[in-house]
Design an enzyme around this catalytic site. Structure first.
Site, PDB file in Angstrom:
ATOM      1  N   LYS A 150      49.507  38.157  30.702  1.00 38.45           N
ATOM      2  CA  LYS A 150      50.606  37.615  31.517  1.00 38.45           C
ATOM      3  C   LYS A 150      51.289  38.813  32.163  1.00 38.45           C
ATOM      4  O   LYS A 150      52.284  39.349  31.663  1.00 38.45           O
ATOM      5  CB  LYS A 150      51.547  36.790  30.635  1.00 38.45           C
TER       6      LYS A 150
HETATM    7  N1  PMP Z   1      49.190  29.540  33.414  1.00 38.05           N
HETATM    8  C1  PMP Z   1      49.962  30.414  34.084  1.00 38.05           C
HETATM    9  C2  PMP Z   1      49.360  31.220  35.178  1.00 38.05           C
HETATM   10  C3  PMP Z   1      51.327  30.551  33.762  1.00 38.05           C
HETATM   11  O1  PMP Z   1      52.099  31.424  34.420  1.00 38.05           O
HETATM   12  C4  PMP Z   1      51.871  29.751  32.724  1.00 38.05           C
HETATM   13  C5  PMP Z   1      53.338  29.863  32.382  1.00 38.05           C
HETATM   14  N2  PMP Z   1      53.560  30.875  31.431  1.00 38.05           N
HETATM   15  C6  PMP Z   1      51.028  28.865  32.050  1.00 38.05           C
HETATM   16  C7  PMP Z   1      49.688  28.782  32.425  1.00 38.05           C
HETATM   17  C8  PMP Z   1      51.541  28.011  30.932  1.00 38.05           C
HETATM   18  O2  PMP Z   1      51.814  28.804  29.783  1.00 38.05           O
HETATM   19  P1  PMP Z   1      52.979  28.443  28.767  1.00 38.05           P
HETATM   20  O3  PMP Z   1      52.706  27.089  28.265  1.00 38.05           O
HETATM   21  O4  PMP Z   1      52.869  29.477  27.701  1.00 38.05           O
HETATM   22  O5  PMP Z   1      54.262  28.527  29.529  1.00 38.05           O
END
Ligand code: PMP
Length: 284
Positions: A150
């Protein structure tokens, strides 16, 4: 009011600033997390911090705080903010260096924690579902900058989001470089067919969402058959239901993809059931 912690000091939204020589700004060299606060309690902070530290490890970035300290400061930031319903942003940047990209010129990584209010969608949006188009911009190849990191490089996802905006859609589906369905611009994707849930596997090269993992858990314990397997657009077009998951989004149904109406064209029974169960989980 936002509460901001930067490398040991407390600020508010107006006073919190970073150096223009920070490689997070100059090169997108850093990682981040987004986490929710529900009723004063932080949802799955451990999972988010584990992902933050793994993202940092993958880009050869040493987080200058042990996880226990990061946890304690995060909890204090939430307390100070007074937000019982809120959003936490953790950012770790490579830190201040020179104008070259060599990370060895950045002696110390910078840590930023922001706690702020969260903008929520009205219930009608969840009931009606989102209108979605497939973006032409694929997510980065998993052996390039791994989508599991991320990172502060969100340009592919932002370009996809812009395509969605240009098309007048609410959200986009991004494909991977082989053409399989990957994720939304900031969400993971599930489809429901014949009562079975399917979502793309994390190792295929998507961000492994904390919400996605929570939804898999609650769906399995509710007796649904859940499979992590590659999907293509055909699977989405012909699904009984489709929905996105994410920290900010939670669980939101998809009513239309590339002009095809999905199922009944509104939130379906499985999506609604999972949303109810998810609300119970986060308020637990
Ligand atoms: N994919 C991407 C590219 C994201 O930025 C996010 C948000 N963090 C998610 C999926 C979903 O992840 P999460 O459930 O941990 O927020």
């Amino acid at each position: 009011m936002a509460t901001v912690w930067i490398d040991g000091k407390w600020y508010d939204r107006e006073t919190a600033t970073v150096s223009v020589y920070d490689h997070g700004l100059l090169y997108g060299d850093g990682v981040f997390e987004g986490t929710r606060v529900y009723g004063g309690k932080i949802f799955r902070l451990k999972e988010h911090l584990d992902r933050l530290y793994d993202s940092a490890q993958a880009i050869w970035l040493a987080v200058p705080l042990p996880k226990e300290e990061m946890t304690a400061i995060t909890e204090e930031a939430v307390r100070r903010s007074g937000h019982a319903e809120g959003y936490i942003r953790h950012i770790v940047t490579r830190g201040v260096g020179d104008l070259g990209l060599d990370p060895r010129k950045c002696p110390r990584a910078s840590v930023i924690i922001i706690v702020d209010a969260i903008q929520l969608w009205p219930e009608e949006v969840y009931r009606a579902g989102l209108r979605v188009v497939t973006a032409g911009t694929p997510i980065p190849h998993r052996e390039s900058l791994s989508p599991r990191v991320k990172s502060l490089n969100y340009l592919a996802h932002i370009l996809a989001k812009i395509e969605g905006i240009q098309a007048g859609a609410d959200e986009v589906i991004m494909l991977d470089s082989a053409g399989s369905v990957a994720e939304g611009s900031g969400q993971n994707l599930f489809v429901v067919k014949g009562g079975r849930l399917r979502t793309p596997p994390a190792y295929g090269g998507i961000l492994r969402g904390v919400t996605r993992d929570a939804v898999i858990e609650i769906a399995e314990s509710a007796g649904y058959d859940v499979r992590e397997e590659p999907l293509n657009r055909y699977d989405v077009y012909t699904a009984d239901e489709a929905f996105f998951t994410g920290t900010a989004t939670e669980i939101v149904s998809i009513r239309e993809v590339d002009g095809r109406v999905i199922g009944a064209g509104e939130e379906g029974p499985v999506t609604r059931d999972l949303r109810r169960r998810f609300q119970a989980l986060v308020r637990d």
